[in-house]
Design a protein around this motif. Structure first.
Motif, PDB file in Angstrom:
ATOM      1  N   CYS B 168       0.853  -1.199   0.000  1.00 25.06           N
ATOM      2  CA  CYS B 168       0.000   0.000   0.000  1.00 25.06           C
ATOM      3  C   CYS B 168       0.886   1.245   0.000  1.00 25.06           C
ATOM      4  CB  CYS B 168      -0.961  -0.094   1.197  1.00 25.06           C
ATOM      5  SG  CYS B 168      -0.974   1.264   2.339  1.00 25.06           S
ATOM      6  N   LEU B 191       2.360   3.902  -9.347  1.00 28.33           N
ATOM      7  CA  LEU B 191       1.095   3.187  -9.516  1.00 28.33           C
ATOM      8  C   LEU B 191       1.195   2.053 -10.540  1.00 28.33           C
ATOM      9  CD1 LEU B 191      -1.289   6.290  -9.629  1.00 28.33           C
ATOM     10  CD2 LEU B 191      -0.887   4.777  -7.679  1.00 28.33           C
ATOM     11  N   PHE B 194      -0.198  -1.350  -9.787  1.00 29.67           N
ATOM     12  CA  PHE B 194      -1.607  -1.406  -9.398  1.00 29.67           C
ATOM     13  C   PHE B 194      -2.475  -1.537 -10.646  1.00 29.67           C
ATOM     14  CE2 PHE B 194       0.469   0.398  -5.822  1.00 29.67           C
ATOM     15  CZ  PHE B 194      -0.323   0.151  -4.718  1.00 29.67           C
ATOM     16  N   SER B 195      -3.578  -2.259 -10.545  1.00 27.82           N
ATOM     17  CA  SER B 195      -4.502  -2.323 -11.682  1.00 27.82           C
ATOM     18  C   SER B 195      -5.337  -1.048 -11.664  1.00 27.82           C
ATOM     19  CB  SER B 195      -5.416  -3.532 -11.541  1.00 27.82           C
ATOM     20  OG  SER B 195      -6.316  -3.299 -10.471  1.00 27.82           O
ATOM     21  N   ILE B 198      -7.668   0.144  -8.358  1.00 28.60           N
ATOM     22  CA  ILE B 198      -7.066   0.562  -7.101  1.00 28.60           C
ATOM     23  C   ILE B 198      -8.118   1.190  -6.203  1.00 28.60           C
ATOM     24  CG2 ILE B 198      -4.860   1.029  -8.195  1.00 28.60           C
ATOM     25  CD1 ILE B 198      -5.457   3.994  -7.961  1.00 28.60           C
ATOM     26  N   LYS B 199      -7.806   1.169  -4.888  1.00 30.73           N
ATOM     27  CA  LYS B 199      -8.668   1.878  -3.934  1.00 30.73           C
ATOM     28  C   LYS B 199      -7.869   3.060  -3.395  1.00 30.73           C
ATOM     29  CE  LYS B 199     -11.380  -2.051  -2.285  1.00 30.73           C
ATOM     30  NZ  LYS B 199     -10.819  -3.078  -3.214  1.00 30.73           N
ATOM     31  N   GLU B 208     -12.892   3.862  -5.794  1.00 29.01           N
ATOM     32  CA  GLU B 208     -12.544   2.492  -6.162  1.00 29.01           C
ATOM     33  C   GLU B 208     -12.133   2.300  -7.617  1.00 29.01           C
ATOM     34  OE1 GLU B 208     -14.533  -0.704  -4.525  1.00 29.01           O
ATOM     35  OE2 GLU B 208     -14.517   0.207  -2.529  1.00 29.01           O
ATOM     36  N   VAL B 255      -3.174   4.531  -0.969  1.00 23.21           N
ATOM     37  CA  VAL B 255      -3.577   3.754  -2.146  1.00 23.21           C
ATOM     38  C   VAL B 255      -3.448   2.274  -1.812  1.00 23.21           C
ATOM     39  CG1 VAL B 255      -3.193   3.303  -4.594  1.00 23.21           C
ATOM     40  CG2 VAL B 255      -2.743   5.584  -3.664  1.00 23.21           C
ATOM     41  N   LYS B 257      -4.513  -1.966  -2.977  1.00 23.03           N
ATOM     42  CA  LYS B 257      -4.905  -2.804  -4.122  1.00 23.03           C
ATOM     43  C   LYS B 257      -6.326  -3.315  -3.952  1.00 23.03           C
ATOM     44  CE  LYS B 257      -0.428  -4.177  -5.739  1.00 23.03           C
ATOM     45  NZ  LYS B 257       0.566  -5.176  -6.008  1.00 23.03           N
TER      46      LYS B 257
END
Lengths: 257, 257, 257
Positions: B168, B191, B194-195, B198-199, B208, B255, B257
């Motif tokens: 995170c 980032l 991360f897909s 991400i949250k 989200e 941030v 996942k």
């Protein structure tokens, strides 16, 4: 040629853009430099102070155009004033009083020749319709005596006064800047009989020393100094003296030995 | 030659006009371009962020003058820094840290030669009295080594940090723009693992999905995206995220996942 | 060549500086003139009003760049429009509607040729990445048909309407300026059947005379006049009509005989 521009039109509307457009329409080669456009609406004295502090840093032969003009559309003259090295175009309402103090005026012309105005002159926006094209024509080399008749006196204009009693100076706040620094009308030369241990009274607070710079005192402590425009200023290191003292233009300031 | 100007002097006083006047007095041919003058007073980090996001869009050989200088009058160096294609004139207080990150510095000179200052240097307005004339002399072709001695190190300056724990990212808000968009110090490159799902946690709210543009979501709905300066930004379509989240600089952002 | 610039980016961030940088990078000889950058965010109608009032004062062949673009990144065209003496570069969102009213449009081109954009186009800042370089390429003489395909229609855009019933005019407030002057959408030509003794109703107040200038009435008294942009304006001599009437954009205004 450089034209400086000082107005109270702000930057939220299209006033300043319209003035610049109308100047460039007559002479696209002018280099226009903003002094500020955020003079408080109709605050002639603040404009006079800002002009006096700035114009002399410009190159020789700059034309300074001041449009702080609460009398627009009513009876007030528009004048061009020539001194050594600088020229001013402004309403005759006192806005030039500080800049011209102790200067030899070479010529004053009352601007009346409509040939140099926009063809349609509105009643409410002489900045665009008269000042802008007249300024541009001057930069194009139009002789001043084509603009109107020479005159020999400006309107009287009384400034907030400084008085001296019992070895103490009574002045007032004339401008508060973005940093919250409080600028008085007490000039450096008035302080020459005082030692560095002067006492400056502001409201019920006394500052007991003249500093050289903001960082002479610790953060959040009030100080006073002669500022970069030659006036006594009350400030705080890294904070707003305005917020600390909750003060406004016109507030009395005393200097004691 | 083009000179960019970034200060915290605001546009309400005659500070910026005085700086421009003093520049043009030395070299009337300079083209001065404002980055902004509304940096929060003394906010070195915000200035560093705004400079880094802007300077690279200017033409080669632009001189960038930064006067965000809370240490004026105290002991702090004034420096000229040359990198490939750009030059900077600033106080040595960290304001160049982001612009110079990962850049090869070709030369740093400490500006000390009073010959290139105004003849009267005030204690409180080096923008007008030192930065302006020195900048103009540089545009006139004065070699950097005439301005002072070469030095090899800048002052250390620590930025708000981004940390990575358990997959995170912990960052913080570094700037809030006029539209109320909330800009974090989390760069696009952080980032890449991360897909799009991400949250992003901001206060007790979670966004989200990473959007591509403001209109990817309906009006008045919070979103996040990588902004045009390469940073993670929290925004709302046609509304102010700042007002919605009631947030300030420094606020934590996570941030997940 | 002169480029005028009208945006809602404000002056607090580095948006406007970045746009100017990206323009000058393509053509360092451009003279950029700000109309204003303080249009209320996303207020297309106010921008249309400010553009219409200003563009015609600029020299012939000025290119007017308008970046008030709430649809950035979504489906909306970017267009160049040529009329006699002036050119416009803007999003096709109605912002040109007032400036083009009753004008003969010579050419409209939809700007699509990425060759004239920055190499990296962000999703959120087309002002810097598309508008700025395209504008500069136009000033460099790139023919409009290289920028994209010619099109023949602009998007429809409906303005706040003026209606006429029983010899009375119903309009609304479209702009309030820095001085607190209240500007309506009632044009001078609509008033030609009215005498000077018109009655202007604003909230539960009636102003009973059309003045020529602010100083026609005493200080702090409400008045109405045709302003310098040709619209009916409600104002006060040396005071703010906005504060007096506590009014906002959209407020109904009636003119009665």
């Amino acid at each position: 040629m450089i034209v400086s521009l000082l107005t109270d039109f702000g930057l939220d509307d299209n006033f300043v853009g319209s003035i610049k457009a109308a100047m460039l329409n007559v002479n696209p080669g002018i280099q226009i430099v903003d002094i500020t456009h955020n003079v408080q609406p109709h605050d002639i004295f603040s404009a006079a102070f800002l002009l006096e502090g700035t114009y002399k840093y410009f190159p020789k032969n700059t034309l300074h155009v001041v449009v702080v003009d609460p009398g627009v559309g009513a009876e007030r003259k528009i004048i061009v004033v020539k001194i050594k090295d600088h020229m001013f175009l402004a309403p005759d309402n006192g806005v030039l009083a500080l800049a011209l103090k102790n200067k030899t005026v070479q010529k004053i012309v009352e601007v009346t020749n409509k040939k140099f105005f926009l063809s349609d002159v509105s009643n409410t926006f002489h900045g665009r319709d008269i000042f802008a094209p007249v300024a541009a024509h001057i930069t194009n080399g139009v002789p001043l005596n084509k603009l109107g008749e020479e005159i020999h006196f400006l309107r009287e204009f009384s400034l907030p006064d400084v008085s001296f009693t019992d070895g103490c100076i009574n002045g007032s706040v004339i401008h508060i800047d973005r940093f919250g620094n409080i600028i008085t009308n007490i000039k450096e030369e008035f302080l020459k009989d005082f030692s560095k241990e002067i006492k400056v009274k502001i409201k019920d607070h006394t500052i007991e020393r003249l500093s050289l710079t903001y960082s002479d005192v610790q953060k959040n402590i009030p100080l006073c100094l002669v500022n970069s425009f030659g006036y006594l200023e009350i400030a705080m290191n890294c904070a707003s003296a305005k917020d600390f003292f909750k003060i406004e233009n016109g507030q009395n300031i005393q200097v004691l030995k």
